[in-house]
Write a protein that holds these residues in place. Structure first.
Motif, PDB file in Angstrom:
ATOM      1  N   GLU A 288      64.274 -11.895  29.366  1.00 13.59           N
ATOM      2  CA  GLU A 288      63.075 -12.645  29.753  1.00 13.59           C
ATOM      3  C   GLU A 288      63.249 -13.469  31.024  1.00 13.59           C
ATOM      4  OE1 GLU A 288      59.804 -14.986  27.213  1.00 13.59           O
ATOM      5  OE2 GLU A 288      61.761 -15.982  27.175  1.00 13.59           O
ATOM      6  N   ALA A 289      64.309 -14.265  31.119  1.00 15.80           N
ATOM      7  CA  ALA A 289      64.431 -15.221  32.221  1.00 15.80           C
ATOM      8  C   ALA A 289      64.778 -14.561  33.551  1.00 15.80           C
ATOM      9  CB  ALA A 289      65.456 -16.294  31.886  1.00 15.80           C
ATOM     10  N   MET A 290      65.823 -13.712  33.561  1.00 14.46           N
ATOM     11  CA  MET A 290      66.260 -13.077  34.815  1.00 14.46           C
ATOM     12  C   MET A 290      66.561 -11.595  34.593  1.00 14.46           C
ATOM     13  SD  MET A 290      68.595 -16.028  36.671  1.00 14.46           S
ATOM     14  CE  MET A 290      68.915 -15.002  38.117  1.00 14.46           C
ATOM     15  N   PRO A 291      65.530 -10.785  34.367  1.00 10.51           N
ATOM     16  CA  PRO A 291      65.751  -9.347  34.152  1.00 10.51           C
ATOM     17  C   PRO A 291      66.214  -8.648  35.428  1.00 10.51           C
ATOM     18  CG  PRO A 291      63.416  -9.818  34.308  1.00 10.51           C
ATOM     19  CD  PRO A 291      64.117 -11.148  34.293  1.00 10.51           C
ATOM     20  N   LEU A 292      67.056  -7.635  35.256  1.00 10.45           N
ATOM     21  CA  LEU A 292      67.580  -6.862  36.378  1.00 10.45           C
ATOM     22  C   LEU A 292      67.228  -5.391  36.191  1.00 10.45           C
ATOM     23  CD1 LEU A 292      71.146  -8.456  36.638  1.00 10.45           C
ATOM     24  CD2 LEU A 292      69.153  -8.975  38.059  1.00 10.45           C
ATOM     25  N   LEU A 293      66.962  -4.732  37.290  1.00  4.83           N
ATOM     26  CA  LEU A 293      66.605  -3.313  37.268  1.00  4.83           C
ATOM     27  C   LEU A 293      67.667  -2.499  37.988  1.00  4.83           C
ATOM     28  CD1 LEU A 293      64.548  -1.025  36.752  1.00  4.83           C
ATOM     29  CD2 LEU A 293      63.425  -1.690  38.895  1.00  4.83           C
ATOM     30  N   ARG A 294      68.246  -1.555  37.293  1.00  2.00           N
ATOM     31  CA  ARG A 294      69.257  -0.653  37.863  1.00  2.00           C
ATOM     32  C   ARG A 294      70.322  -1.467  38.613  1.00  2.00           C
ATOM     33  NH1 ARG A 294      67.610   4.364  40.958  1.00  2.00           N
ATOM     34  NH2 ARG A 294      69.238   5.342  39.712  1.00  2.00           N
ATOM     35  N   PHE A 295      70.962  -2.367  37.899  1.00  2.00           N
ATOM     36  CA  PHE A 295      71.960  -3.253  38.490  1.00  2.00           C
ATOM     37  C   PHE A 295      73.284  -2.530  38.675  1.00  2.00           C
ATOM     38  CE2 PHE A 295      75.394  -6.420  37.978  1.00  2.00           C
ATOM     39  CZ  PHE A 295      75.145  -7.175  39.114  1.00  2.00           C
ATOM     40  N   ARG A 296      73.773  -2.521  39.894  1.00  2.00           N
ATOM     41  CA  ARG A 296      75.041  -1.867  40.225  1.00  2.00           C
ATOM     42  C   ARG A 296      76.187  -2.838  39.934  1.00  2.00           C
ATOM     43  NH1 ARG A 296      74.775   0.036  46.225  1.00  2.00           N
ATOM     44  NH2 ARG A 296      76.775   0.920  45.555  1.00  2.00           N
ATOM     45  N   THR A 297      76.979  -2.531  38.929  1.00  2.00           N
ATOM     46  CA  THR A 297      78.049  -3.447  38.513  1.00  2.00           C
ATOM     47  C   THR A 297      79.253  -3.415  39.441  1.00  2.00           C
ATOM     48  OG1 THR A 297      79.159  -1.809  37.110  1.00  2.00           O
ATOM     49  CG2 THR A 297      77.384  -3.119  36.093  1.00  2.00           C
ATOM     50  N   GLY A 298      79.440  -2.302  40.170  1.00  2.00           N
ATOM     51  CA  GLY A 298      80.640  -2.142  40.988  1.00  2.00           C
ATOM     52  C   GLY A 298      81.816  -1.598  40.208  1.00  2.00           C
ATOM     53  N   ASP A 299      81.671  -1.441  38.892  1.00  2.00           N
ATOM     54  CA  ASP A 299      82.734  -0.904  38.041  1.00  2.00           C
ATOM     55  C   ASP A 299      82.616   0.620  37.946  1.00  2.00           C
ATOM     56  OD1 ASP A 299      83.747  -3.437  37.481  1.00  2.00           O
ATOM     57  OD2 ASP A 299      82.452  -3.691  35.735  1.00  2.00           O
ATOM     58  N   LEU A 300      83.755   1.276  37.861  1.00  2.00           N
ATOM     59  CA  LEU A 300      83.787   2.732  37.790  1.00  2.00           C
ATOM     60  C   LEU A 300      84.235   3.199  36.411  1.00  2.00           C
ATOM     61  CD1 LEU A 300      85.468   3.375  41.257  1.00  2.00           C
ATOM     62  CD2 LEU A 300      83.088   3.823  40.670  1.00  2.00           C
ATOM     63  N   ALA A 301      83.443   4.079  35.812  1.00  2.00           N
ATOM     64  CA  ALA A 301      83.755   4.586  34.469  1.00  2.00           C
ATOM     65  C   ALA A 301      83.025   5.905  34.257  1.00  2.00           C
ATOM     66  CB  ALA A 301      83.348   3.565  33.402  1.00  2.00           C
ATOM     67  N   ARG A 302      83.161   6.460  33.059  1.00  3.29           N
ATOM     68  CA  ARG A 302      82.543   7.745  32.712  1.00  3.29           C
ATOM     69  C   ARG A 302      81.674   7.574  31.475  1.00  3.29           C
ATOM     70  NH1 ARG A 302      86.446  11.463  35.344  1.00  3.29           N
ATOM     71  NH2 ARG A 302      88.153  10.114  36.004  1.00  3.29           N
ATOM     72  N   LYS A 303      80.579   8.345  31.410  1.00  2.00           N
ATOM     73  CA  LYS A 303      79.699   8.323  30.245  1.00  2.00           C
ATOM     74  C   LYS A 303      79.903   9.595  29.434  1.00  2.00           C
ATOM     75  CE  LYS A 303      75.176   9.030  30.656  1.00  2.00           C
ATOM     76  NZ  LYS A 303      73.743   8.787  30.956  1.00  2.00           N
ATOM     77  N   TYR A 304      79.857   9.431  28.103  1.00  2.00           N
ATOM     78  CA  TYR A 304      80.009  10.562  27.186  1.00  2.00           C
ATOM     79  C   TYR A 304      78.810  10.577  26.244  1.00  2.00           C
ATOM     80  CZ  TYR A 304      84.734  10.398  29.021  1.00  2.00           C
ATOM     81  OH  TYR A 304      85.812  10.390  29.872  1.00  2.00           O
ATOM     82  N   SER A 305      78.038  11.646  26.300  1.00  2.00           N
ATOM     83  CA  SER A 305      76.788  11.715  25.551  1.00  2.00           C
ATOM     84  C   SER A 305      76.863  12.543  24.281  1.00  2.00           C
ATOM     85  CB  SER A 305      75.668  12.271  26.451  1.00  2.00           C
ATOM     86  OG  SER A 305      75.491  11.438  27.576  1.00  2.00           O
ATOM     87  N   SER A 306      77.984  13.223  24.045  1.00  2.00           N
ATOM     88  CA  SER A 306      78.110  14.022  22.823  1.00  2.00           C
ATOM     89  C   SER A 306      78.195  13.097  21.611  1.00  2.00           C
ATOM     90  CB  SER A 306      79.366  14.896  22.896  1.00  2.00           C
ATOM     91  OG  SER A 306      80.516  14.085  23.073  1.00  2.00           O
ATOM     92  N   PRO A 307      77.736  13.557  20.443  1.00  2.00           N
ATOM     93  CA  PRO A 307      77.810  12.713  19.241  1.00  2.00           C
ATOM     94  C   PRO A 307      79.245  12.277  18.959  1.00  2.00           C
ATOM     95  CG  PRO A 307      76.418  14.620  18.846  1.00  2.00           C
ATOM     96  CD  PRO A 307      77.083  14.850  20.175  1.00  2.00           C
ATOM     97  N   CYS A 308      79.384  11.052  18.502  1.00  2.00           N
ATOM     98  CA  CYS A 308      80.703  10.515  18.167  1.00  2.00           C
ATOM     99  C   CYS A 308      81.083  10.935  16.753  1.00  2.00           C
ATOM    100  CB  CYS A 308      80.674   8.986  18.278  1.00  2.00           C
ATOM    101  SG  CYS A 308      82.248   8.172  17.943  1.00  2.00           S
ATOM    102  N   ALA A 309      82.365  11.068  16.493  1.00  2.00           N
ATOM    103  CA  ALA A 309      82.841  11.441  15.158  1.00  2.00           C
ATOM    104  C   ALA A 309      82.481  10.400  14.109  1.00  2.00           C
ATOM    105  CB  ALA A 309      84.354  11.656  15.184  1.00  2.00           C
ATOM    106  N   CYS A 310      82.125   9.181  14.557  1.00  2.00           N
ATOM    107  CA  CYS A 310      81.714   8.140  13.603  1.00  2.00           C
ATOM    108  C   CYS A 310      80.321   8.393  13.051  1.00  2.00           C
ATOM    109  CB  CYS A 310      81.776   6.763  14.256  1.00  2.00           C
ATOM    110  SG  CYS A 310      80.430   6.434  15.426  1.00  2.00           S
ATOM    111  N   GLY A 311      79.584   9.322  13.678  1.00  2.00           N
ATOM    112  CA  GLY A 311      78.236   9.647  13.223  1.00  2.00           C
ATOM    113  C   GLY A 311      77.140   9.135  14.136  1.00  2.00           C
TER     114      GLY A 311
END
Length: 428
Positions: A288-311
């Motif tokens: 509510e107070a300070m919303p951000l749109l598509r904020f670039r964190t500067g951090d580098l990582a990878r995304k994994y979209s396959s279902p996790c074994a936890c369910g």
């Protein structure tokens, strides 16, 4: 903004997750359009209403840390009389930025952390000792406290202190869990004050404990020498006010779909393929107070979209592998301080340490490592061999007193150690 805290089922199907996020995103964008001086004119009502899937967000304006630092007041969307908390970013890679929160933002923060802690295996039966600071505008310390109480757990706000102090608290209160920076957890476990205890789990913040392939990194292995713990990692920032936290499978931090949208982007702002390295870019939802749109964190990582074994079907964020601002080019090889740190963690006598990123007389990148006097000549020689073997380059090493290094680590009254000094960007 009418943000309603709703317990979203942990095991929503992927299609339901996207449907939920699209609806919340459109709501957030409508709010920003009306209330944000910074984002006014940067996108139209038609663009907002035209969103039918998360990938449609790719055409919208991205927000940089520079934008936030230089034009902070323009991000404020709520009247000052509705603000109830001010927090600051850590300033690890630059000047700290002040972020304002409303009462609804605080409720959202508590909800986020309660959900995240639950994913990490924390319950109402736990007694949790927080070893990170809860003062100096630190959002995380406050968030952990609020989340734990929301969860129903008992909390010991120990904050920062010596290992002796924390072991005394452990003796008195007998906590079952810790929240700690991994390097401090290692220091705590190796303390002469250590004794048998009932602590069974720990949530690690601020430093990764996994390699790219989710195996334990050297820091995690060092911790295992002293502790028999269910060690989970969490990643968050003050700007996103949301956490990505490991479940029992420890294969990345789970996204909370009702609180944040995650993109992993290349240097041109394009989404990379699943499992590829890119910049973590986030759109927090329900702020509510300070919303951000598509904020670039500067951090580098990878995304994994396959279902996790936890369910769970929620996307997962892999370990942070580096920061864009801290990338070093040495003799044609791109490396990050985090790679150097993982090697340093193999040498107990190389702690504390300081990594300096500099420019040489030819304007090229150079890196030097400041080590304590307790680091032996043999260890320094072995360390150089390891650095050259794994990084294919050889940084310069020097030794300083522990007190000098500690002073540099907490320069500028920093609330957490700044292990990297980047004079290429004018830092002293």
């Amino acid at each position: 903004m009418d943000f309603t805290l709703t317990n979203i089922p942990d095991f929503l199907p992927l299609a339901e997750i996207e449907k939920l996020q699209v609806a919340l995103l459109k709501k957030q964008l409508r709010y920003i359009q009306v209330n944000s001086p910074f984002y006014k004119g940067k996108f139209s009502v038609e663009e907002t209403e035209g969103i039918s899937r998360i990938s449609d967000l790719s055409g919208f304006f991205r927000t940089s840390k520079k934008d936030l630092a230089e034009r902070t007041p323009e991000f404020l969307c709520a009247p000052k009389r509705e603000l109830v908390e001010y927090v600051t970013t850590s300033g690890t890679t630059g000047k700290p930025v002040t972020i304002a929160l409303s009462k609804k933002d605080l409720k959202r923060l508590a909800y986020n952390e309660a959900r995240s802690l639950s994913i990490a295996g924390f319950t109402a039966d736990d007694i949790v000792q927080i070893t990170t600071t809860l003062d100096k505008g630190f959002m995380a310390g406050m968030a952990y406290y609020m989340g734990l109480t929301e969860l129903g757990a008992a909390v010991l706000r120990a904050g920062q202190g010596s290992p002796e102090f924390h072991w005394e608290m452990i003796k008195q209160i007998q906590p079952t869990a810790l929240i700690a920076v991994p390097s401090f957890l290692q220091k705590l476990g190796s303390s002469p004050s250590a004794f048998p205890h009932q602590i069974k789990k720990a949530l690690c913040i601020g430093e990764p404990v996994r390699n790219q392939d989710f195996s334990d990194n050297q820091l995690s292995k060092n911790i295992a020498k002293y502790w028999d713990l269910d060690l989970r990692s969490t990643y968050a920032s003050t700007e996103m006010a949301t956490a990505f936290t490991e479940c029992s499978e420890k294969n990345g931090g789970h996204l909370l779909p009702e609180l944040i949208i995650l993109e992993i982007l290349d240097e041109h702002g394009n989404e990379v393929a699943d499992g590829e390295l890119g910049e973590v870019t986030v759109t927090p939802l329900g702020v509510e107070a300070m919303p951000l749109l598509r904020f670039r964190t500067g951090d580098l990582a990878r995304k994994y979209s396959s279902p996790c074994a936890c369910g769970r079907n929620t996307p997962r964020l892999g370990p942070i592998e580096g920061r864009l601002a801290q990338m070093i080019k040495l003799k044609g090889t791109a490396i990050f301080p985090s790679q150097i740190e993982d090697i340093l963690h193999s040498f107990p006598t190389a702690n504390p340490y300081l990594i300096r990123l500099e420019s040489d007389e030819n304007g090229m990148d150079a890196v030097s490592i400041e080590l304590p006097e307790t680091c032996t000549h043999e260890d320094m020689e072995s360390l150089l061999v390891n650095l050259q073997a794994r990084l294919r380059v050889k940084p310069s090493l020097k030794r300083s007193s522990v007190s000098e290094i500690q002073k540099a680590l907490f320069r500028g009254e920093s609330r957490k150690p700044k292990k990297i000094i980047d004079t290429r960007n004018g830092e002293n």
